[in-house]
Design a protein around this motif. Structure first.
Motif, mmCIF file in Angstrom:
data_model
loop_
_atom_site.group_PDB
_atom_site.id
_atom_site.type_symbol
_atom_site.label_atom_id
_atom_site.label_comp_id
_atom_site.label_asym_id
_atom_site.label_seq_id
_atom_site.Cartn_x
_atom_site.Cartn_y
_atom_site.Cartn_z
ATOM 1 N N GLU A 92 0.820 -1.204 0.000
ATOM 2 C CA GLU A 92 0.000 0.000 0.000
ATOM 3 C C GLU A 92 0.860 1.263 0.000
ATOM 4 O O GLU A 92 0.534 2.249 -0.650
ATOM 5 N N CYS A 93 1.953 1.204 0.754
ATOM 6 C CA CYS A 93 2.802 2.387 0.909
ATOM 7 C C CYS A 93 4.270 1.994 0.756
ATOM 8 O O CYS A 93 4.765 1.130 1.486
ATOM 9 N N GLY A 94 4.950 2.611 -0.200
ATOM 10 C CA GLY A 94 6.377 2.392 -0.387
ATOM 11 C C GLY A 94 7.149 3.608 0.099
ATOM 12 O O GLY A 94 6.637 4.722 0.064
ATOM 13 N N MET A 95 8.385 3.385 0.557
ATOM 14 C CA MET A 95 9.169 4.508 1.060
ATOM 15 C C MET A 95 10.592 4.461 0.530
ATOM 16 O O MET A 95 11.246 3.415 0.563
ATOM 17 N N ILE A 96 11.042 5.601 0.027
ATOM 18 C CA ILE A 96 12.428 5.766 -0.393
ATOM 19 C C ILE A 96 13.144 6.472 0.751
ATOM 20 O O ILE A 96 12.879 7.639 1.025
ATOM 21 N N LEU A 101 22.426 3.341 2.206
ATOM 22 C CA LEU A 101 23.380 2.379 2.749
ATOM 23 C C LEU A 101 22.853 1.763 4.039
ATOM 24 O O LEU A 101 23.066 0.591 4.321
ATOM 25 N N VAL A 102 22.145 2.563 4.829
ATOM 26 C CA VAL A 102 21.562 2.067 6.080
ATOM 27 C C VAL A 102 20.298 1.258 5.802
ATOM 28 O O VAL A 102 20.032 0.249 6.459
ATOM 29 N N ALA A 103 19.514 1.689 4.824
ATOM 30 C CA ALA A 103 18.226 1.047 4.551
ATOM 31 C C ALA A 103 18.383 -0.317 3.876
ATOM 32 O O ALA A 103 17.565 -1.212 4.090
ATOM 33 N N MET A 166 17.186 1.770 -4.126
ATOM 34 C CA MET A 166 16.131 2.046 -3.156
ATOM 35 C C MET A 166 14.862 2.529 -3.858
ATOM 36 O O MET A 166 13.751 2.130 -3.508
ATOM 37 N N ILE A 167 15.034 3.379 -4.854
ATOM 38 C CA ILE A 167 13.888 3.908 -5.603
ATOM 39 C C ILE A 167 13.190 2.776 -6.357
ATOM 40 O O ILE A 167 11.960 2.690 -6.370
ATOM 41 N N GLU A 182 14.027 12.781 0.431
ATOM 42 C CA GLU A 182 15.212 13.237 -0.303
ATOM 43 C C GLU A 182 15.631 12.200 -1.353
ATOM 44 O O GLU A 182 16.767 11.717 -1.348
ATOM 45 N N PRO A 183 14.740 11.846 -2.274
ATOM 46 C CA PRO A 183 15.015 10.724 -3.183
ATOM 47 C C PRO A 183 16.122 10.976 -4.194
ATOM 48 O O PRO A 183 16.704 10.021 -4.715
ATOM 49 N N THR A 184 16.433 12.238 -4.509
ATOM 50 C CA THR A 184 17.396 12.513 -5.581
ATOM 51 C C THR A 184 18.665 13.208 -5.075
ATOM 52 O O THR A 184 19.440 13.723 -5.869
ATOM 53 N N THR A 185 18.880 13.205 -3.757
ATOM 54 C CA THR A 185 20.009 13.933 -3.174
ATOM 55 C C THR A 185 21.354 13.460 -3.720
ATOM 56 O O THR A 185 22.234 14.262 -4.033
#
Length: 346
Positions: A92-96, A101-103, A166-167, A182-185
């Protein structure tokens, strides 16, 4: 309004040795299906904590305070069980996440991590089809030789490549809600544009809602339909992108926009900064959180929280400057040929 997510009076605190850190203090906002809401503000203002609350990722010593409400498709999710959260996250919900590196799991190959996400939520799909979708998604986010990348571990990839993985993991399940912190940092400008196009294309295809957390106002201008400005754990202004960019009504919003470098300005222009420091959330301000840094601060700003002012078309702000009494005092001071002393209004 077709709100997929409705947050009401969300308050999140963390218990520390120094006392209670009030990270989020009564945030309310809505995210409609098919729309992108950008959550902006300085580091430490509560943006990421708000997103973690939606995902059920606020863990001890953090906790949601009584009265906090998060509705998803009309259902209250703050009381979800562990099983319900596991079904909700990813499908239902995805998160970037901001720190890839931590994720990412350092002990698992990239391909296995993506396949696990698909297996957990779509067990009916065959393994060959899952692998095909994984390779295709990695290619869409700009990873060359995607099949080879599937066999690599996170430490074998650059920061930008990990962010793209991740994306891909967040978007491969085509969630109804995508939270992008901050998906594109860590990405260069070319890949950044590619990712934003991919997010918008998937949004059109699935009517997905996006909550974008970023410091990059250029990205906000590119993709956001609505903007929510946070400061010191509270929403200070929200509205559609045009109103926020061209008609900001809160001094913090104006200062935030003025501090963005512009390429259309003449050379030698001094970069605008916001004077002062963010408040200590162990002892949050009694009144407006921006009081100590605001050039228009009045005595009432220090003592009392401002009420919401509805400016029409969904544009709202929380500022004493919008109070009719403040405007009357300023007009009186202007006719007298002087200025009101800070603290002398209302």
């Amino acid at each position: 309004m077709n709100a997929l997510v409705e947050i009401k009076d969300l308050a999140v605190s963390y218990q520390t040795y120094g006392g209670e850190v009030q990270s989020v203090r009564g945030v309310s906002l809505k995210i409609e299906r098919g729309k992108t809401v950008a959550l902006v503000g300085e580091s430490g203002c509560g943006k990421t904590v708000t997103s973690k609350a939606i995902m059920g990722l606020v863990e001890t010593p953090g906790y949601l305070k009584p009265g906090s409400s998060i509705l998803y498709a009309g259902n209250e999710i703050t009381g979800f069980t562990k099983k319900q959260w596991n079904a909700f996250r990813g499908k239902e919900c995805g998160m970037i996440f901001q720190d890839a590196l931590v994720a990412l799991n350092p002990t698992m190959q990239i391909g296995r991590q993506i396949l696990e996400n698909l297996k957990n939520h779509f067990p009916e799909i065959g393994m060959d089809e899952m692998k095909k979708r994984s390779v295709e998604m990695l290619g869409k986010v700009g990873i060359p030789d995607a099949e080879r990348c599937m066999k690599k571990y996170p430490h074998e990839l650059s920061g930008g490549m990990r962010q793209r993985v991740m994306i891909a993991m967040a978007m491969i399940t085509k969630p109804s809600l995508l939270i992008a912190d901050e998906p594109t940092t860590a990405l260069d400008v070319t890949i950044q544009a590619q990712i934003l196009r991919l997010m918008k294309d998937l949004q059109k295809e699935t009517n997905m809602a996006i909550l974008l957390i970023t410091h990059d106002m250029g990205v906000v201008a590119e993709i956001a339909d609505e903007i929510v400005v946070m400061y010191a754990g509270k929403v200070v202004e929200q509205g559609n992108s045009r109103d926020i960019f061209y008609h900001p009504q809160h001094p913090y919003t104006s200062a935030l926009l003025a501090s963005v470098p512009r390429i259309d300005e003449s050379d030698g222009r001094e970069l605008v900064t916001i004077e002062g420091n963010v408040p200590n959330m162990l002892h949050p301000p009694q009144g407006c959180g921006f009081y100590s840094r605001c050039p228009y601060a009045m005595k009432v700003c220090r003592l009392y929280q401002p009420d919401v002012t509805d400016l029409g078309c969904g544009h709202e702000t929380f500022c004493w400057m919008q109070d009719s009494r403040a405007k009357q005092c300023m007009e009186t001071a202007g006719r007298a040929g002087g200025q009101t002393e800070t603290g002398g209004v209302i």
